[in-house]
Design an enzyme around this catalytic site. Sequence first.
Site: not given
Length: 501
Positions: A169, A267, A301, A482
Amino acid sequence: MPCRKKPQISKRLMMAHSKDLLVLENFIGGKFVPCSSYIDSYNPSTGDVYCRVPDSGKEEVEAAVRAAQDAFPVWSSRSPLERSQILNKLADLIEHDLEAFAKAESKDQGKTITFARTVDIPRAVYNFRFFASSILHHVTECTEMATMGCVHYTSRAPVGVAGLISPWNLPLYLLTWKIAPAIACGNTVVAKPSEMTSVTAWMMCKLLEKAGVPHGVVNVVFGTGAKAGEALVCHPDVPLISFTGSTLTAQRITEKSAPHCKKLSLELGGKNPAIIFNDADLSQCIPTTLKSSFANQGEICLCTSRIFVQRGIYSEFLKRFVAEAKKWKAGNPSDPTVSMGALISKEHLEKVRSYVKRAQAEGARVLCGEGVDSLDLPPGNKKGYFMLPTVIAEVKDESCCMQEEIFGPVTCVVAFDTEEEVIKRANSVKYGLAATVWSSNVGCVHRVARRLQSGLVWTNCWLIRDLNLPFGGMKASGIGREGAKDSYEFFTEVKTITIKH
Ligand code: NAD
């Protein structure tokens, strides 16, 4: 379940028209290396095959891991300042070619060129600049135990060969968000971008030598998750995997890496709520919630897919939100007047559409977009994977549209009455990645933010990020974080040393 273009694997020489196609090669030990078989990659805005991506497997991953291992001793012994200078140089080189990268990202992924030019590529540049700077500012810990005559201190060292796996994405944006901290900390890497969006990673490889990145520090192996990705995850000499992608794939990676006790950062997906209270400033909230629902075709996301609106403003919000959504134009990604490009693949488009059909079958109302408004595409884009921003109302909380990640331009709007009720409903999904809260009552936004099961909460805004701070999800949205400190801790091993005098 993640949806992919079906890989169409063919022998390189068997493709009579391969000379017209862009053919990528793996980047191993500082050299471009051809592969024995390839995967067709499509331009999502035309539906045509335009590129061939190496269909790597164990053999290619093995060669890349070996190259990364060979490069590790020298790279890991360079000073943070030397590594920082190289990262900054790489950032400059990508920035110099920003327009070429943006065009390539748009063609490969389907996103608008405007989005690639203003979001994806600038962020890829910034990822290198950010970690080039942050690596210079970490301090380790030290304590004194005077009664025992001891001082204790911590020391951090790179882990070794890092396996980096990224989704389609935000291709270069997310891949560099891993490569930059990994190499800044002194690791060497084997990266595997999504087989559907490999082009900008390949372009970046062409700049590594000029930036001064020694051979073998960054290796990129292209191919499918099942073959190349899994070979990387299962490789015994890759002690660390940083993965961004779907929750389903993360489960598989967790299982496959378990026998090796690998360090994992995951993630994953989201089903992100927006909570809009009666006292929200709708002049800010509506345009931002449109973006949070439909930016990058809803393929982020962090996109909003459940909008909870307090009863007092529900009708007004819905009317204004739908009117604005209808103004969003979907079409040729190169057209600067277009707000949404194409979805990643035919299969993904069908999957996203199927959610709208299922909502209708359950009695929900589709207020605009899919099946309601007509999509007017230029002749060259008729076979592309487009759909319009789609708003659904009167959806039950148990509906798959309110529970599952759709990852496309579809958002559901529902009403709520009380703060207590909306917190419970917002938390009633398996995911916990991001949320937005809209209210002018500071006490309310603090209370709600604290109680939401979500790794990130934006109040009265969306997607404003300080890369210093932790990024990541709770529940099925991920493991680990992160960011400046978090990535440093993930990409290094800590040791406690005690000195007695
Ligand atoms: P995906 O899980 O299908 O693929 C992601 C990557 O994993 C690809 O490179 C793929 O080839 C690889 N892969 C697939 N199977 C593998 C296996 N068995 N072993 C090793 N690697 C494997 O995800 P996708 O469809 O590319 O991306 C969309 C998903 O990513 C969505 O769920 C989205 O929410 C999530 N995502 C999360 C974040 C985040 O930061 N939390 C960011 C972007 C996307």
